[in-house]
Design an enzyme around this catalytic site. Structure first.
Site, PDB file in Angstrom:
ATOM      1  CE  LYS A 283     -33.924 -17.474  28.637  1.00 45.72           C
ATOM      2  NZ  LYS A 283     -34.110 -18.739  29.592  1.00 45.72           N
ATOM      3  NE  ARG A 357     -29.239 -27.829  28.583  1.00 39.02           N
ATOM      4  CZ  ARG A 357     -30.206 -28.304  29.549  1.00 39.02           C
ATOM      5  NH1 ARG A 357     -30.590 -29.651  29.551  1.00 39.02           N
ATOM      6  NH2 ARG A 357     -30.623 -27.633  30.445  1.00 39.02           N
TER       7      ARG A 357
HETATM    8  N1  BES Z   1     -29.472 -18.936  30.407  1.00 39.41           N
HETATM    9  C1  BES Z   1     -30.414 -19.943  31.032  1.00 39.41           C
HETATM   10  C2  BES Z   1     -30.428 -20.032  32.294  1.00 39.41           C
HETATM   11  C3  BES Z   1     -30.637 -18.935  33.392  1.00 39.41           C
HETATM   12  C4  BES Z   1     -31.877 -18.722  34.049  1.00 39.41           C
HETATM   13  C5  BES Z   1     -29.523 -18.053  33.575  1.00 39.41           C
HETATM   14  C6  BES Z   1     -32.139 -17.869  34.614  1.00 39.41           C
HETATM   15  C7  BES Z   1     -29.760 -17.159  34.363  1.00 39.41           C
HETATM   16  C8  BES Z   1     -31.023 -16.810  34.800  1.00 39.41           C
HETATM   17  C9  BES Z   1     -30.502 -21.132  30.057  1.00 39.41           C
HETATM   18  O1  BES Z   1     -30.184 -21.101  28.738  1.00 39.41           O
HETATM   19  C10 BES Z   1     -31.936 -21.636  29.891  1.00 39.41           C
HETATM   20  O2  BES Z   1     -32.641 -20.963  29.383  1.00 39.41           O
HETATM   21  N2  BES Z   1     -32.096 -22.743  30.648  1.00 39.41           N
HETATM   22  C11 BES Z   1     -33.538 -23.384  30.682  1.00 39.41           C
HETATM   23  C12 BES Z   1     -33.134 -24.684  30.620  1.00 39.41           C
HETATM   24  C13 BES Z   1     -34.556 -25.621  30.232  1.00 39.41           C
HETATM   25  C14 BES Z   1     -35.218 -25.242  28.788  1.00 39.41           C
HETATM   26  C15 BES Z   1     -34.362 -27.033  30.099  1.00 39.41           C
HETATM   27  C16 BES Z   1     -34.024 -23.082  31.942  1.00 39.41           C
HETATM   28  O3  BES Z   1     -33.400 -23.094  33.031  1.00 39.41           O
HETATM   29  O4  BES Z   1     -35.170 -22.726  31.987  1.00 39.41           O
HETATM   30 MN    MN Z   2     -31.378 -20.652  27.464  1.00 42.02          MN
END
Ligand code: BES
Ligand code: MN
Ligand code: ZN
Length: 505
Positions: A283, A357
């Site tokens: 991230k 997921r």
């Molecule tokens: N934990 C994150 C989602 C999230 C984002 C929670 C912001 C709280 C605040 C999740 O694991 C994630 O990283 N999701 C990705 C999915 C994508 C790679 C398809 C996302 O939402 O960017």
């Molecule tokens: Mn994630």
């Protein structure tokens, strides 16, 4: 906190603060007006001169100077009557507590007929007892503080609530006690959500769960890596590979003493990523610091289970949380790797940041293997849900109308909002993969929250299932809702999950 029906007349009642809720643009009801009369029509005058606007959630705190037995009155605007729901009511009361908690130990809340009528309207499905519970919840929610790690954190709390205007009796007392219990469970979820990842590893979380299980008489099994390997939990293990912290899966079981013999077994499954760096699909930094709360779903599940153990629904309830960090490193899963989940389906992990997921896939399979007939998962799953719905509502996706309706009813009782997103056959394009059964992300920025749900559905063996995406509703950043809900963690879905076993079928 303790809560009970107020037994004295309002002007004689001796508490640190009397809270008088009212609707914007409407005169005070009879109880509120009696208080205001004792203060020579103070609120009426402030509204007249525009010193007060009456806009939600404005709060005017005045000293009573001996005109009432209580030293302070807090006039609390609930905004326009037509916009009030359980969510806004609890937030307004939460704000009231936060304003006075450092100097008030006891509070009374005055319920006039207008508030009673609005909250008992058929559309909200609320009985007067539910309103009493909602008020106890709102006041107790205001006791939450995020400073557990500060050396000199203030600790003042509202410890005693008196409710005026809703009568008395054992039903009311039970409703108030239930509200306090539900709010305190919610606050316990919030504490876990905001605990830094170095102080809440999967091992720490499992230990917390064990304390809770002991205190509430729930049976607990903690699955370790070796057992996960034996069970074929390749998806969960793939996420854990990059971390030095061992993964855990906590598995709580509530068995009713008096079963309804329906054979239904409800499984609550919470995402428990104690820190989400994104893994090799790292991230960007600004988005990372709040990822300590990527276990918000797991926290809501274990706290709801604690309430369930006390309220004793007549069906069996399982509480599961797959727990791991998502880290980059020499041993980490790499984009393009293929793993098999517990049900044998192969998954191409084309983005290691879509880890929630993956851990849920194996937890859902395991829940089914342990006899779950109904499944509800709660997860901080996608950033996309905040684009779709924003922070004041949780996204819901389901393969079953009836179970979704049950969750909806539970959420109304809890004062937590949910809103459904669809899953059409065409959304399944997100899963298409050249080299495995499915891939974990669609790779295009469209319908991200739905794509995640379509993926999870592959692992529920066609059981009735509801997926709740709380990535946005689980916490509030400072500027977004500054005027509506306090910043920080919300403990969302703790109460909805706690109510749910009472609404199945
Ligand atoms: N934990 C994150 C989602 C999230 C984002 C929670 C912001 C709280 C605040 C999740 O694991 C994630 O990283 N999701 C990705 C999915 C994508 C790679 C398809 C996302 O939402 O960017
Ligand atoms: Mn994630
Ligand atoms: Zn995550």
């Amino acid at each position: 906190m303790q809560a009970k029906a107020a037994d004295a007349e309002l002007t004689k009642l001796r508490v640190d603060v009397v809270v008088v809720p009212y609707f914007q643009g409407e005169p005070l009801g009879p109880l509120g007006a009696a208080v205001d009369r004792a203060l020579d029509g103070h609120l009426a005058r402030m509204l007249d001169t525009k010193e007060a606007s009456g806009r939600f959630p404005e709060r005017v705190l005045v000293a009573t100077m001996g005109r009432l037995a209580s030293p302070r009155v807090l006039y609390l605007s609930l905004g326009p009557r037509a916009l009030l729901d359980g969510y806004r009511l609890r937030n307004a009361l939460q704000f009231a507590t936060r304003q006075v908690r450092s100097f008030c130990r006891s509070a009374a809340v005055v319920v006039d007929p207008a508030l009673r009528d609005v909250m008992s309207a058929p559309a909200t499905g609320q009985a007067p007892q539910s309103l009493a519970r909602a008020i106890a919840e709102g006041i107790a929610l205001g006791n939450y503080r995020m400073g557990e790690l500060k050396a000199a954190e203030e600790t003042g709390q509202v410890e005693e609530l008196h409710l005026a205007g809703l009568g008395s009796g054992s039903d009311l007392a039970a409703a108030l006690a239930a509200g306090v219990r539900l709010a305190e469970a919610t606050n316990a979820t919030r504490v876990l959500q905001w605990r830094p990842s170095n102080r809440l590893t999967p091992t720490d979380f499992a230990a917390e769960t064990e304390r809770l299980a002991k205190a509430h008489g729930l049976s607990l099994k903690v699955l370790e890596r070796a057992e996960m390997t034996k069970l074929g939990m390749g998806a969960l293990l793939a996420v854990a590979k990059g971390s030095h912290e061992p993964p855990k899966m906590v598995f709580l079981r509530y068995k009713p003493k008096a079963s309804d013999r329906s054979g239904r077994v409800l499984a609550l499954v919470g995402k428990g990523i104690t820190f989400d760096t994104g893994g090799i699909s790292l991230k960007p930094n600004p988005g990372m610091v709040t990822m300590k709360s990527d276990m918000s779903g797991a926290a809501a599940v274990i706290q709801a289970m604690a309430v369930i153990a006390r309220t004793e629904p007549r069906i069996e309830v399982l509480g599961l949380a797959p727990l791991t960090e998502n880290m980059p490193g020499g041993g980490a899963t790499k984009p393009g790797d293929v793993v098999a989940a517990m049900n044998g389906k192969t998954i191409e992990i084309n983005n290691t940041d879509a880890e929630g997921r993956l851990v849920l896939a194996d937890a859902l399979c395991y829940a089914v293997s342990q006899g779950a007939t109904h499944l509800v998962d709660v997860a901080t799953l996608t950033g996309a849900i905040s684009i779709a719905l924003g922070h004041p509502v949780t996204g819901a996706m389901s393969n079953n109308r009836e179970l979704l309706e049950a969750v909806r009813t539970a959420s109304l009782e809890a004062g937590e909002r949910i809103w459904e997103l669809p899953m059409y056959p065409e959304h399944e394009v997100a899963l298409t993969c050249d080299i495995a059964d499915v891939r974990n992300t669609a790779g295009i920025p469209a319908a991200g929250s739905i794509n995640a749900a379509v993926f999870l559905r592959e692992f529920v063996s066609d059981r009735p299932w509801v997926h709740l995406d709380i990535a946005a509703s689980s916490y509030h950043g400072e500027p977004l809702l500054a005027g509506l809900v306090p910043k920080g963690p919300t403990g969302v879905m703790t109460r909805t999950l706690a109510h749910l076993p009472f609404h199945l079928g």
